[in-house]
Design a protein around this motif. Structure first.
Motif, short mmCIF file in Angstrom:
data_model
loop_
_atom_site.label_atom_id
_atom_site.label_comp_id
_atom_site.label_asym_id
_atom_site.label_seq_id
_atom_site.Cartn_x
_atom_site.Cartn_y
_atom_site.Cartn_z
N ASP A 250 -42.89 84.93 -64.17
CA ASP A 250 -41.96 84.15 -63.35
C ASP A 250 -42.59 82.88 -62.77
O ASP A 250 -42.07 82.32 -61.80
N ASN A 251 -43.67 82.41 -63.37
CA ASN A 251 -44.31 81.20 -62.86
C ASN A 251 -43.54 79.94 -63.26
O ASN A 251 -43.37 79.02 -62.45
N THR A 252 -43.08 79.86 -64.47
CA THR A 252 -42.37 78.68 -64.95
C THR A 252 -40.86 78.88 -64.98
O THR A 252 -40.14 78.05 -65.52
N ASN A 253 -40.38 79.96 -64.41
CA ASN A 253 -38.95 80.28 -64.37
C ASN A 253 -38.32 79.61 -63.15
O ASN A 253 -38.63 79.94 -62.01
N GLY A 254 -37.41 78.67 -63.38
CA GLY A 254 -36.78 77.97 -62.27
C GLY A 254 -35.72 78.78 -61.55
O GLY A 254 -35.22 78.36 -60.51
N ASP A 255 -35.34 79.93 -62.09
CA ASP A 255 -34.30 80.77 -61.48
C ASP A 255 -34.86 82.16 -61.22
O ASP A 255 -34.21 83.18 -61.47
N ARG A 256 -36.08 82.21 -60.73
CA ARG A 256 -36.82 83.47 -60.62
C ARG A 256 -36.39 84.32 -59.44
O ARG A 256 -35.84 83.84 -58.45
N GLY A 257 -36.68 85.61 -59.57
CA GLY A 257 -36.64 86.52 -58.43
C GLY A 257 -35.25 86.93 -57.96
O GLY A 257 -34.30 87.00 -58.72
N VAL A 258 -35.15 87.18 -56.64
CA VAL A 258 -33.96 87.74 -56.02
C VAL A 258 -33.28 86.70 -55.15
O VAL A 258 -33.94 86.02 -54.36
N GLU A 259 -31.98 86.62 -55.30
CA GLU A 259 -31.19 85.74 -54.43
C GLU A 259 -29.92 86.48 -54.02
O GLU A 259 -29.16 86.96 -54.87
N ILE A 260 -29.70 86.58 -52.70
CA ILE A 260 -28.53 87.27 -52.16
C ILE A 260 -27.79 86.32 -51.23
O ILE A 260 -28.36 85.80 -50.26
N LEU A 261 -26.53 86.09 -51.52
CA LEU A 261 -25.63 85.34 -50.65
C LEU A 261 -24.42 86.24 -50.39
O LEU A 261 -23.58 86.43 -51.27
#
Length: 340
Positions: A250-261
């Motif tokens: 996930d170093n070069t991934n621009g949409d990495r990880g967790v996002e909660i809205l």
């Protein structure tokens, strides 16, 4: 009266006899009772004229269906692996989910001697997985796992709707969603590039709404509530062993990880009248958890070589809770009134 067909079978499956009883009014029935609404995209209406007022508690519930076989979760999984002089694997597990539930009384006058409830609830569990492993002279593996969930749970009273409840009035919306994405890429060779990328994203709107100029009168308690609960998880792992080893989690991934809205909102429109012995407007955020893990390992098995490893974990949570009462225009004859 309606005729039904009932088959009585022997243990070996052969039909012993066939009965055709009549379905009549009364306490006991044989056959299928209910009303089937056809599957489709158009709006369908179900109207029942209540001419009497029997004693006890009576409920008119929404559409029901038998639970599907499985664990109640949605998932997407991609696994790849090979070996040879040139080894290339790019598995991708992608899951997109949309959940929409709306409960409303709109443009009608309702007069009930007892309680009135408008309830909306959404719940889901979605996951994706990408996994690859291999080796060769040149080994390239890139695993993707993307989970995206969009959800809406809305309970509402429509514009100019009038509701009179002799007992309690309840307007309630709830949501409970979880997302998960797991990607893993491992292997080695003379030259090895291992990449793992994850996206675990949840956007959920939980809302209880009184539209403009709606009027609710309850003989006892009036409550409007909205509750949101969320869980997001991501895990990316890479492992590379080679004379030239490169690992990227996930170093070069621009949409990495967790996002909660995931906001929870109670909204009162312009000119709304709420009148009861007690009035409770409550928006709250329940248990919210976001966890992002990234792990990258690379090494050279001899004294000479090049090894690099990069890992980035990211989690972002936005979960506001609000009770919003719209401002009335200056000089308007229809003012918002909350009494209780």
């Amino acid at each position: 009266d309606h005729s039904d067909t009932v088959e009585i079978q022997q243990r070996d499956g052969n039909v012993a006899s066939t009965l055709r009883p009549l379905t009549r009014g009364g306490t006991h029935h044989i056959g299928t009772l209910g009303i089937d609404l056809e599957l489709g995209t158009n709006t369908q209406s179900l109207r029942i004229d209540l001419t009497g007022q029997p004693s006890g508690l009576h409920m008119l519930s929404g559409v029901t269906a038998a639970a599907a076989v499985g664990d109640g979760s949605s998932s997407a999984e991609a696994v790849g692996g090979s070996g040879g002089a040139l080894d290339v694997n790019v598995p991708s597990g992608i899951l997109n989910s949309k959940v929409v539930v709306t409960a409303r009384i709109d443009g009608a006058d309702v007069n009930a001697g007892g309680h009135v409830s408008i309830l909306s609830n959404t719940a889901s569990a979605a996951s994706s997985k990408g996994d690859t492993g291999g080796g060769g002279i040149a080994s390239i593996g890139e695993a993707h796992a993307d989970t995206t969930v969009t959800a809406s749970s809305v309970a509402s009273v429509g514009t100019d709707t009038v509701i009179l409840a002799g007992g309690n009035f309840t307007l309630d919306s709830t949501s409970d969603h979880s997302t998960s994405a797991t990607a893993k890429s491992v292997g080695g060779g003379v030259f090895a590039v291992k990449v793992a990328e994850t996206t675990s994203k949840l956007t959920a709107d939980t809302r209880s709404k009184f539209a403009d100029r709606s009027k609710i009168t309850a003989g006892k308690h009036l409550s409007a509530s909205s509750t949101s609960q969320s869980n997001g998880f991501s895990s990316s792992e890479t492992y590379a062993v080679a004379y030239g080893a490169f690992a990227d989690s996930d170093n070069t991934n621009g949409d990495r990880g967790v996002e909660i809205l995931s906001p929870a909102t109670v909204f009162v429109g312009k000119g709304v009248i709420l009148d009861a012995e007690t009035v409770d407007l409550d928006a709250q955020i329940g248990t919210t958890k976001a966890e992002a893990i990234a792990k990258a390992t690379s090494f050279v098995p001899v004294l000479f070589g090049v090894a690099t490893a990069f890992a980035d974990a990211y989690a972002n949570v936005v979960t506001p809770a609000s009770v919003e009462i719209a401002a009335n225009p200056a000089g308007s004859s229809q003012q918002t009134k909350i009494t209780g």
